[in-house]
Design a protein around this motif. Structure first.
Motif, mmCIF file in Angstrom:
data_model
loop_
_atom_site.group_PDB
_atom_site.id
_atom_site.type_symbol
_atom_site.label_atom_id
_atom_site.label_comp_id
_atom_site.label_asym_id
_atom_site.label_seq_id
_atom_site.Cartn_x
_atom_site.Cartn_y
_atom_site.Cartn_z
ATOM 1 N N SER A 1 0.842 -1.160 0.000
ATOM 2 C CA SER A 1 0.000 0.000 0.000
ATOM 3 C C SER A 1 0.896 1.234 0.000
ATOM 4 N N ILE A 2 0.575 2.160 -0.860
ATOM 5 C CA ILE A 2 1.337 3.402 -0.937
ATOM 6 C C ILE A 2 0.375 4.582 -0.910
ATOM 7 N N THR A 3 0.887 5.715 -0.475
ATOM 8 C CA THR A 3 0.115 6.950 -0.499
ATOM 9 C C THR A 3 0.893 7.960 -1.332
ATOM 10 N N PRO A 4 0.528 8.114 -2.600
ATOM 11 C CA PRO A 4 1.272 9.034 -3.455
ATOM 12 C C PRO A 4 0.988 10.487 -3.081
ATOM 13 N N ALA A 5 2.014 11.278 -3.248
ATOM 14 C CA ALA A 5 1.871 12.720 -3.029
ATOM 15 C C ALA A 5 1.715 13.387 -4.390
ATOM 16 N N PRO A 6 1.121 14.544 -4.439
ATOM 17 C CA PRO A 6 0.981 15.248 -5.722
ATOM 18 C C PRO A 6 2.355 15.393 -6.396
ATOM 19 N N GLY A 7 2.395 15.063 -7.689
ATOM 20 C CA GLY A 7 3.623 15.167 -8.459
ATOM 21 C C GLY A 7 4.495 13.922 -8.419
ATOM 22 N N ASP A 8 4.186 12.935 -7.576
ATOM 23 C CA ASP A 8 4.978 11.695 -7.523
ATOM 24 C C ASP A 8 4.781 10.886 -8.797
ATOM 25 N N ASP A 9 5.863 10.283 -9.272
ATOM 26 C CA ASP A 9 5.791 9.311 -10.367
ATOM 27 C C ASP A 9 5.866 7.929 -9.743
ATOM 28 N N ILE A 10 4.918 7.075 -10.082
ATOM 29 C CA ILE A 10 4.873 5.727 -9.515
ATOM 30 C C ILE A 10 4.887 4.726 -10.666
ATOM 31 N N THR A 11 5.772 3.747 -10.566
ATOM 32 C CA THR A 11 5.845 2.673 -11.553
ATOM 33 C C THR A 11 5.508 1.370 -10.853
ATOM 34 N N CYS A 12 4.580 0.623 -11.414
ATOM 35 C CA CYS A 12 4.213 -0.694 -10.891
ATOM 36 C C CYS A 12 4.632 -1.741 -11.908
ATOM 37 N N THR A 13 5.293 -2.771 -11.438
ATOM 38 C CA THR A 13 5.711 -3.860 -12.307
ATOM 39 C C THR A 13 5.000 -5.136 -11.862
ATOM 40 N N TYR A 14 4.344 -5.787 -12.803
ATOM 41 C CA TYR A 14 3.679 -7.062 -12.539
ATOM 42 C C TYR A 14 4.422 -8.146 -13.295
ATOM 43 N N THR A 15 4.776 -9.203 -12.609
ATOM 44 C CA THR A 15 5.436 -10.333 -13.245
ATOM 45 C C THR A 15 4.458 -11.497 -13.248
ATOM 46 N N ASN A 16 4.096 -11.940 -14.438
ATOM 47 C CA ASN A 16 3.186 -13.070 -14.560
ATOM 48 C C ASN A 16 4.005 -14.353 -14.616
ATOM 49 N N THR A 17 3.789 -15.215 -13.649
ATOM 50 C CA THR A 17 4.462 -16.501 -13.621
ATOM 51 C C THR A 17 3.433 -17.570 -13.962
ATOM 52 N N PRO A 18 3.685 -18.324 -15.047
ATOM 53 C CA PRO A 18 2.712 -19.359 -15.405
ATOM 54 C C PRO A 18 2.625 -20.417 -14.306
ATOM 55 N N LYS A 19 1.448 -20.973 -14.166
ATOM 56 C CA LYS A 19 1.236 -22.028 -13.175
ATOM 57 C C LYS A 19 0.674 -23.260 -13.859
#
Length: 86
Positions: A1-19
């Motif tokens: 959980s994050i709380t971004p501040a105005p002007g923040d750049d946020i990058t989210c990376t999702y790694t899909n691992t096959p099952k």
């Protein structure tokens, strides 16, 4: 959980691992046997109180050893197999 501040750049990376889908199916002999079982794939119960033809499935990571087992839901003797997810 994050709380971004105005002007923040946020990058989210999702790694899909096959099952791998593992299905555990109970086959009784004779088929009319009234025994019932709980079916497990590793620590996960995939089906509870099933008789002949009963089954359950779960997703597991590939390449990891997996123990498939059963516990008695009635007066039966459980068996255990060791298998590998491809």
């Amino acid at each position: 959980s994050i709380t971004p501040a105005p002007g923040d750049d946020i990058t989210c990376t999702y790694t899909n691992t096959p099952k791998v889908l593992v299905t555990v199916r109970k086959s009784l002999s004779p088929a009319a046997d009234s025994g019932t079982f709980n079916l497990l794939a590793g620590p996960t119960t995939v089906a509870s109180t099933v008789g002949n033809g009963g089954s359950g499935s779960t997703l597991v990571p590939p390449g990891i050893p997996l123990t498939v087992s059963e516990t008695a839901a009635g007066a039966t003797r459980p068996r255990c197999r060791r298998c590998w997810a491809p």
